[in-house]
Design a protein around this motif. Structure first.
Motif, PDB file in Angstrom:
ATOM      1  N   SER A 188      -8.442  51.156  39.146  1.00 58.78           N
ATOM      2  CA  SER A 188      -7.554  51.618  39.429  1.00 58.78           C
ATOM      3  C   SER A 188      -6.365  50.687  39.914  1.00 58.78           C
TER       4      SER A 188
ATOM      5  N   THR B 278      -4.628  56.035  39.046  1.00 53.81           N
ATOM      6  CA  THR B 278      -3.436  55.313  39.392  1.00 53.81           C
ATOM      7  C   THR B 278      -3.243  55.801  40.770  1.00 53.81           C
TER       8      THR B 278
ATOM      9  N   GLY C  54       1.646  56.935  35.054  1.00 53.77           N
ATOM     10  CA  GLY C  54       0.699  57.874  34.719  1.00 53.77           C
ATOM     11  C   GLY C  54       1.388  58.568  33.454  1.00 53.77           C
TER      12      GLY C  54
ATOM     13  N   SER D 141      -3.904  60.463  38.220  1.00 48.13           N
ATOM     14  CA  SER D 141      -3.073  59.797  39.258  1.00 48.13           C
ATOM     15  C   SER D 141      -2.761  60.513  40.402  1.00 48.13           C
TER      16      SER D 141
END
Length: 161
Positions: free
Chosen positions: A99, A26, A36, A52
């Motif tokens: 992602s 992320t 996250g 993340s």
């Protein structure tokens, strides 16, 4: 946030990722790491969550995620080109398979007539594809962040099949 519904959605997402041996990354701005954190609230997330980048400032978006300073200046941090670059580049930075990137205005300040509080851009990326979507959430700062997390998870469910 309805923790039961979120937990179920994350469990489904995690299973989809795990079955295909995919890892998720992320890139978060306005949510400040909430996505996250929410993903890792579910036991077993280490089997599919790679990591993340919380890129709250434009400097971090540029230096860590490789978002062009020209794109940031031309379009602003809360824009489709920026979240697409964030989503694509976090795949490379973390080495993940899928992602999601989030950039928005959670408020209470910071909004403009063109981009009012609640404006949130998201993008999802995977090898060979990207998708972006504009959201206009309502409520206070916490509500906008929570709606952003749920929308990101729902978008991931559509990608991680």
């Amino acid at each position: 946030m309805d923790t039961y519904l979120i937990s179920r959605a994350i469990s489904e997402l995690g299973e989809n990722l795990r079955v295909h041996n995919n890892f998720l990354a992320t890139a978060e701005s306005c949510t400040g790491g909430l996505l996250g954190s929410t993903l890792t609230d579910v036991a077993g997330s280490s089997e599919w969550f790679a990591g993340s980048v919380v890129a709250y400032s434009n400097d971090v978006k540029s230096k860590l995620l490789g978002v062009s300073e020209d794109i940031l200046e031309q379009h602003g941090a809360v824009s489709e080109p920026v979240v697409l670059a964030m989503a694509e580049n976090v795949l490379k930075t973390i080495g993940a398979d899928i992602s999601v990137a989030i950039s928005g205005i959670a408020g209470p300040g910071g909004g403009t007539p063109e981009k009012p509080v609640g404006t949130v851009w998201m993008a999802w990326a995977w090898p060979g594809g990207t998708r972006a979507k504009l959201y206009n959430f309502t409520g206070d700062r916490t509500a906008i962040k929570e709606q952003s997390v749920m929308a990101a998870i729902n978008g991931l469910l559509g990608v991680a099949k």
